[in-house]
Enzyme design. Structure first.
Site, PDB file in Angstrom:
ATOM      1  CD  GLU A  76      -2.505   3.010  -3.741  1.00 17.06           C
ATOM      2  OE1 GLU A  76      -2.016   2.284  -2.857  1.00 17.06           O
ATOM      3  OE2 GLU A  76      -1.871   3.904  -4.320  1.00 17.06           O
ATOM      4  CG  ASP A  77      -5.776   5.138  -1.083  1.00 16.59           C
ATOM      5  OD1 ASP A  77      -5.543   3.923  -1.134  1.00 16.59           O
ATOM      6  OD2 ASP A  77      -4.917   5.988  -0.792  1.00 16.59           O
TER       7      ASP A  77
END
Length: 730
Positions: A76-77
């Site tokens: 996600e990051d």
């Protein structure tokens, strides 16, 4: 920040066969992936997934789960892809991280199709492997522990989501220790003053009762050991949020709680559990109705324990939870305590899954064929059996206890919305405000600026917040109603006395009236608790009330006096006849039967009625008449009677009303004129004093039907000389 070798050592303490190489590679991979990213606290971002992994080591979970925790934010990051995770660590860990990525992107508050599809994929991933859920709960727990570093505007939203979604989900999975910490962290953020107050009270109570608790624990241990039962006795203190919920649910004070402290009796076997119950109940008196056996009948989340309460040492109520050491592990850590998630995959042959997880998985699989929107509506809310989740038209999620009404919903959105609520739509359909809400309902509240909550709502609502707000609003409404009336009476009293009313002078005279404020005096006069002449005299001690009582009027034994018949005020409706001249307006009776109406209150067309057979004929009562209670044991006398509205339209019908009016010149004329303007007949008036400022009138009124009567009552209530008006029932 935890070092690499420290994490490996934490895992090896409970799993000597841990894959040290796998753990080391995951540590380095995640640290490089997050690089120079920082958290809101200024710490390296990698410290967060590392702490999430540390939380899961306390639950003694398997290597794959610990690795997934360290990698859970990489897709996600960072620039990392699912394929990168699969290639480096295998598809099992890749699947766990992918499921966590979908959960991280999920917005629990919206109901758009995209979010519904994310939710569907997430829960299907959880149904395949519950370790996804355990990592996410640990992730939320660490975020809540560091919530103080988040922008203030986000804290309340994050805490509310935690309280509404994640804490109940942890409870559903039996992870009570994690649920308790999530709830208390959220409680501290959302209601800091209440949290601080309860913690302070608990500390004071602990200091006061510390010696007594130690003595009770020692005596409990001694009694069990004497009977040959090996036990470990642990004191238990109720958590702050749990205390708050109970105080709110039952509307009780902290001092009224009797189960703040309890004791856990840990034994070796199930047989010892029941033996310990026998010892407790033969040593101390048991409190009736306080015995629950969750050993023979476990809860849905696998919780097993025996609960009982006894009058123990020092005549204190002592709550006991009796369980084995294994049951205690499951009670604290839920599905995380299950062997599947420590040393085996969920599909390991010969290893059974937990009851809580099996129930969750079966629920999800049963609904998996639904489209995304329906899946969101049904599945998400099936997770929380003790709550219902409803939505505002804009998609805001409102969590309420099961059995809550649309009124509770309105107050949960905002106190002003609850106070002004006059109706609602549930899923687009008009519904009563007292409707009990179901999971997934979309509720739209209709409001009116003139509305005030009826006092009767207090007995309908379920939440303490709604109940407290209703009580405040009804007190304030009564204050405004009686205060305005009291001011009107006082100003007229000062005018009669030739004095000028001044609030500042009245304030100086408050000690003479034994009232704390001017508002209290106004309300007291409006309620009839203080005479207006006493207020004038308090401000002007030399004042003498020169009003004369007037000639004596004969009174009957009830204290009422009746105007002579010749003095009756009668307004006949053109073209209408008296009741005796009309054809029978009732159906269901023999035409030759003698019929009369209730002597008090009468009965009018349009309202439900009941006939009671008597020696002199039939007496007809409105269905709400309290006099009907006298005939509850005589069902044979009851007759089903209905109005013949066509025949009833040709006559007027008698009923009685009581008006409390200001004792002012012209007040009776205002009432009589109002009745006349509405085309009704005043047949008889009786009067009784109600202090020097008020007078009660009992009026025999003749009206056409219930709508006619209600219109007259509504108009009378709006007159400034009328304090109260109601229909007599009898």
């Amino acid at each position: 920040m935890m070092r690499q070798y420290e994490l490996v050592e934490r895992v090896r303490r409970y799993n000597p066969n841990a894959d040290e190489d796998l753990l080391n590679r995951a540590y380095v991979f995640a640290m490089k992936a997050h690089g120079t990213q920082k958290r809101a606290s200024g710490d390296p971002y990698f410290s967060h997934p590392l702490e999430v992994a540390a939380i899961l080591t306390d639950l003694k979970l398997d290597d794959a789960t610990i690795v997934a925790a360290m990698l859970h934010d990489t897709i996600e990051d960072t620039e990392t892809s699912r394929e990168d995770i699969d290639k480096a660590f295998g598809e099992e860990i890749g699947g766990l991280v992918d499921g966590l990525t979908k959960l991280g992107k999920l917005d629990f508050v919206t109901k758009h199709a995209q979010q519904a599809e994310n939710f569907r994929k997430l829960l299907l991933a959880i149904a395949d492997d519950a370790r996804v859920l355990m990592v996410k709960l640990a992730d939320r727990l660490h975020n809540m522990r560091t919530l103080q570093y988040m922008p203030e505007a986000k804290r309340a939203r994050i805490a509310q989501d935690t309280l509404d979604i994640y804490a109940p989900l942890a409870g559903r999975m039996g992870m009570q220790s994690m649920r308790t910490e999530l709830e208390d962290l959220s409680f501290r953020c959302l209601m800091p003053e209440a949290y601080k107050l309860i913690v302070t009270r608990l500390e004071a109570l602990k200091g006061k009762n510390g010696a007594l608790i130690a003595r009770i624990a020692a005596e409990l241990t001694d009694q069990f050991v004497r009977r040959g039962i090996k036990v470990e006795v642990k004191g238990r203190q109720k958590a702050p949020y749990s205390i708050w919920k109970k105080m709110e649910r039952r509307s009780i004070a902290f001092e009224q709680l009797s189960d703040i402290y309890g004791f856990r009796i840990l034994v070796d076997t199930v047989a010892d559990c029941y033996a310990a119950v026998g010892v407790a109940h033969t040593t101390w008196p048991a409190v009736p109705g306080r015995f629950k056996d969750y050993v023979s009948t476990p809860k849905q989340n696998d919780y097993r324990s025996i609960h009982t309460t006894v009058i123990g040492p020092g005549s204190q109520r002592v709550e006991l939870q009796i369980r084995t050491h294994e049951m205690h592990q499951i009670a604290e850590y839920g599905i995380a305590a299950h062997a599947i998630y420590k040393d085996g995959r969920p599909d390991t042959p010969g290893v059974s899954e937990s009851r809580a997880y099996r129930g969750l998985r079966q629920t999800i699989e049963a609904l998996a064929s639904d489209d995304s929107e329906k899946f969101l509506e049904h599945t998400k809310l099936e997770l929380f059996h003790d709550q219902v989740f409803c939505f505002t038209p804009k998609g805001r999620l409102i969590a309420l206890p099961r059995g809550a009404t649309a009124i509770d919903f309105a107050y949960a959105v905002h106190t002003d919305i609850g106070n002004s609520a006059v109706g609602c739509k549930i899923n687009g359909r008009i519904a009563p405000l007292i409707s009990i809400l179901q999971n997934g309902d979309e509720v739209q509240i209709s409001r009116s600026d003139r509305a005030t909550p009826p006092a009767a709502w207090d007995s309908v609502v379920l939440t303490g917040r709604a109940r407290a707000a209703i009580r405040r609003a009804t007190r304030e409404a009564a204050k405004q109603q009686f205060g305005g009336l009291g001011r009107q009476i006082i100003e007229r009293a000062f005018e009669r006395a030739g004095k000028k009313f001044s609030e500042s002078k009245l304030k100086a005279a408050l000690p003479r009236l034994a009232r704390a404020s001017v508002d209290d005096v106004l309300v007291g006069v409006g309620r009839g608790e203080i005479y207006s002449s006493d207020v004038v005299r308090a401000v002007h001690p030399d004042f003498k009330d020169e009003r004369k009582a007037g000639p004596a009027v004969p009174q009957n034994e009830t204290g009422w006096f009746e105007l002579p018949k010749a003095a009756n005020l009668v307004f006949r409706v053109p073209g209408k006849s008296a009741p005796g001249d009309a054809p029978s307006p009732l159906r269901g009776l023999d035409p030759d039967t003698a019929v009369r109406f209730s002597p008090k209150g009468g009965a009018v067309p349009g309202e439900r009625i009941i006939g009671i057979r008597g020696p002199e004929g039939i007496t007809v009562y409105p269905i709400h008449s309290p006099a009907l209670a006298d005939f509850n044991d005589e069902p044979d006398r009851w007759l089903d009677v209905r109005w013949d509205l066509e025949a009833a339209d040709k006559a007027v019908y008698s009923t009685q009303i009581v008006i409390t009016m200001l004792n002012e010149p012209g007040a009776l004329g205002v009432i009589a004129t109002t009745v006349g303007e509405y085309g009704a007949n005043i047949d008889q008036i009786a009067s009784a004093p109600s202090g020097p400022d008020f007078r009660d009138l009992r009026i025999d009124l003749q009206v056409r039907d219930i709508q006619h009567l209600n219109a007259i009552l509504a108009e009378l209530k709006g007159k400034s000389v009328v304090h109260k008006v109601e229909r007599l029932s009898g």
